[in-house]
Enzyme design. Structure first.
Site, PDB file in Angstrom:
ATOM      1  N   LYS A 162       0.852  -1.193   0.000  1.00 35.14           N
ATOM      2  CA  LYS A 162       0.000   0.000   0.000  1.00 35.14           C
ATOM      3  C   LYS A 162       0.890   1.246   0.000  1.00 35.14           C
ATOM      4  O   LYS A 162       1.874   1.302   0.743  1.00 35.14           O
ATOM      5  CB  LYS A 162      -0.881  -0.030   1.256  1.00 35.14           C
ATOM      6  CG  LYS A 162      -1.930   1.069   1.308  1.00 35.14           C
ATOM      7  CD  LYS A 162      -2.790   0.917   2.561  1.00 35.14           C
ATOM      8  CE  LYS A 162      -3.941   1.908   2.587  1.00 35.14           C
ATOM      9  NZ  LYS A 162      -4.786   1.754   3.798  1.00 35.14           N
ATOM     10  N   SER A 213      -9.793   1.549   2.966  1.00 30.04           N
ATOM     11  CA  SER A 213      -8.949   2.311   2.065  1.00 30.04           C
ATOM     12  C   SER A 213      -7.902   1.463   1.339  1.00 30.04           C
ATOM     13  O   SER A 213      -7.333   1.914   0.351  1.00 30.04           O
ATOM     14  CB  SER A 213      -8.245   3.406   2.855  1.00 30.04           C
ATOM     15  OG  SER A 213      -7.327   2.831   3.779  1.00 30.04           O
ATOM     16  N   SER A 232      -9.918  -0.632   7.264  1.00 34.52           N
ATOM     17  CA  SER A 232      -9.356  -0.445   5.916  1.00 34.52           C
ATOM     18  C   SER A 232      -8.653  -1.658   5.313  1.00 34.52           C
ATOM     19  O   SER A 232      -8.362  -1.663   4.124  1.00 34.52           O
ATOM     20  CB  SER A 232      -8.389   0.735   5.917  1.00 34.52           C
ATOM     21  OG  SER A 232      -9.106   1.940   5.846  1.00 34.52           O
TER      22      SER A 232
END
Lengths: 492, 107
Positions: free
Chosen positions: A76, A151, A175
């Site tokens: 990420k 997210s 997330s």
């Protein structure tokens, strides 16, 4: 395929590290999911060539020393890698190249992992649908037009669409678990403090955790074990150096002694849709059939979780993001250089934040401002203690809590974008684990009538990560056939 | 609660945006005011929770684990230095001059 199977293939010389790396790089480059923000092909190929030299020298995979040998991962874009652009999916850091590597990534690479690149996400990890990226939304891996969740949407999509073998996400209020549930992969938020956050761009420091996203529970355990443990560079990590997570995860649970708590508040009153409810009920019946005891438990302050979260998280974010000043790093636009004073300079620089980030900074600044602090921030932290007390009480009656990850399956892009509160309420089942610092994971447990994946959430007391993984692994092994059918049906 | 929550108006949005050093357009002020109003009126539910007073007041939970303050030796170590011995961290800055961060004349 699992890590152990890839290692067998390396041993048998039916696959080289360079081959598997090239395969994933090609898939990542050809993909239309917008899951990657940066592909570090040269860096990955160099790592792969070096690994193949080790393989040639050693004759077989050095599994003990390098448990993730030759495994292509993607990260990420909130975690730093020295020399690789880290954007946090924000215009503010469009060209930011960090001078150091995050501990989580450094440990994965030290264990032999190959890093393919950096994954798309909601800007600064703020969002539940991956529609808030400054570089465009991420596509759902099996259902075009739907959100992958957020997210860590890029991290979930990349694993499901086989653009990388496994990925790292971060979880502040769900997330990792939400996109894992929406996309049909395994995602785990470990106990708070289990994995170092050195090199993780901070969103809400009392909530943020790094965690693995994988196809199988076993491989989540492998990644977690490599990353877990004290880091002198992060004073919020656990003092314990190592955790035997993998060996614990591989054990068959002692079913007759296992008490699974069913929170009475995580029901249709929480907005649960019938299809998700059915999948969860079916999963619970399976646990019961194995000999586990289902125990109703009460978490009475659950209904306050979203309110607490949207005070605590935004307050911490308004403070953390104040470092985005356009002086030491980030983008400084021309207007900023023309500003008449310092406040004007900052305002021009910070115009690079997207709308969701601005909204949260404003809300957080408001909650911390003079005259409102006691009513909002302090009160939220007081009720946060009551949420944690609820869990402490529940875990005197059960060992593990089973619950849905989300009320519903993935929704269509654009559906909730204009109503932030509706988007926030989507996190009601995942936020409590962050507030209390508990380990929690999502494992696929079925699909709705459109073939969209449903995740089962397991939560446990702090540092019960290994146990959660062992329960999830047993469930996954028994259900892998059904989930595979549901997903392939959806793709056709 | 000590203040009337949920009563956020455009002036307050502008004031808070100013405190946060954020530039907001008129359209954003209008939108944020209405959205923040919705969020704050939802959050007022927290006022119904009894958090006690005096000795019985619930202590705020600021972070979810009990933390000690670990200390380490105060020893400098090389961190992010390039071949010439310059800190690499400076390379991330938009503008540098003579080994320092450069900013426009704003004072």
């Amino acid at each position: 395929m699992k890590i152990s199977e890839i290692h067998d293939a390396f041993d048998q010389k039916t696959l080289s590290v360079l081959q598997i790396t090239q395969q994933y790089l090609a898939a990542a480059q050809a993909s239309k999911h917008n899951a990657f923000l940066t592909i570090c092909d040269q860096r990955a190929l160099d790592q792969a060539r070096k690994a193949d030299q080790v393989l040639a020298r050693e004759g077989k995979v050095p599994r003990e020393k390098l448990p993730l040998f030759g495994i292509p991962l993607a990260i990420k874009d909130l975690l730093t890698i020295e020399g690789v652009r880290t954007t946090c999916a924000s215009k503010m850091l469009e060209n930011y190249v960090p001078p150091y590597t995050s501990t989580a990534v450094a440990r994965l690479e030290a264990a032999g992992a190959i890093t393919l690149g950096k994954l798309n996400m909601d800007e600064f990890a703020m969002g539940g649908s991956n529609e808030n990226s400054a570089f465009g939304p991420v596509e759902h891996p099996t259902h075009p037009g739907y959100v992958p969740g957020g997210s860590s949407g890029g991290s979930a999509t990349a694993v499901k669409a086989k653009l990388c073998f496994a990925s790292l996400g971060t979880d502040t209020g769900g997330s990792i678990r939400l996109p894992a549930s929406y996309c049909g992969v395994v995602g785990m938020k470990p106990t708070y403090g289990m994995i170092s956050r050195f090199g993780l761009v901070a969103f809400a420091s009392s909530l943020d955790q790094v965690g693995p996203m994988t196809e199988t529970v076993e491989d989540a355990a492998r990644l977690l074990e490599v990353m877990a443990g004290n880091d002198p560079l992060d004073s919020t990590t656990t003092p314990t150096k190592n955790f035997p997570i993998l060996s614990e995860a591989m054990k068959e649970p002692n079913w007759s002694g296992l008490r699974i708590g069913i929170p009475q508040e995580y029901t249709s009153k929480g907005g649960l849709t019938p299809e998700v409810d059915r999948a969860i009920q079916k999963s619970l019946k399976w646990f019961e059939a194995q000999g586990a005891k289902l125990v109703p438990v009460s978490l009475p302050h659950t209904k306050y979780a979203v309110s607490i979260y949207y005070i605590v998280a935004v307050s911490e974010a308004s403070s953390n993001l104040s470092r985005m000043d356009g002086v030491r790093f980030g983008v400084r636009n021309k207007d900023a250089d023309q500003a008449p004073n310092l406040a004007g300079f900052y305002k021009k620089v910070r115009s690079g934040f997207g709308p969701e980030v601005k909204r949260r900074i404003i809300l957080g600044t408001f909650a911390l401002s003079s005259g409102y602090y006691d009513a909002y921030y302090k009160r939220a932290c007081q009720v946060r203690r009551l949420v944690k007390n609820d869990f402490d009480q529940a875990f005197t009656q059960c060992d593990v809590i089973a619950a849905p990850v989300s009320q519903s399956t993935a929704f269509k892009r654009g559906e909730k974008l204009s109503d932030p509160l509706a988007m926030y309420l989507n996190d009601i089942f995942t936020i409590p684990a962050n507030l209390a610092g508990l380990p929690a994971l999502s494992v696929p447990c079925g699909a709705d009538s459109r073939g969209l994946s449903i995740g089962l959430q397991l939560m446990g007391p702090q540092y019960s990560d290994g146990k959660l993984l062992s329960v999830a692994r047993a469930f996954e092994v028994a259900h892998s056939a059904d989930t595979a059918t549901a997903q392939s049906g959806a793709r056709s | 609660m000590s203040q009337a929550p949920g009563k956020i108006d455009e002036d307050l949005t502008r004031k808070v945006a100013e405190l946060a050093r954020l530039e907001v357009s008129d359209a954003e002020v209008k939108l944020f005011t209405s959205q923040l109003g919705d969020i704050l009126s939802y959050i007022t539910q927290l006022s119904e929770v009894d958090v006690g007073t005096g000795d019985r007041e619930i202590q705020p939970l600021i972070q979810p684990i009990e933390l000690s303050t670990p200390l380490r030796q105060d020893v400098a170590r090389a961190f992010g230095v390039d071949e010439q011995g310059n800190p690499r961290v400076m390379k991330s800055a938009p503008e540098v001059m003579d080994g320092g961060y450069q900013v426009p004349p704003v004072l």
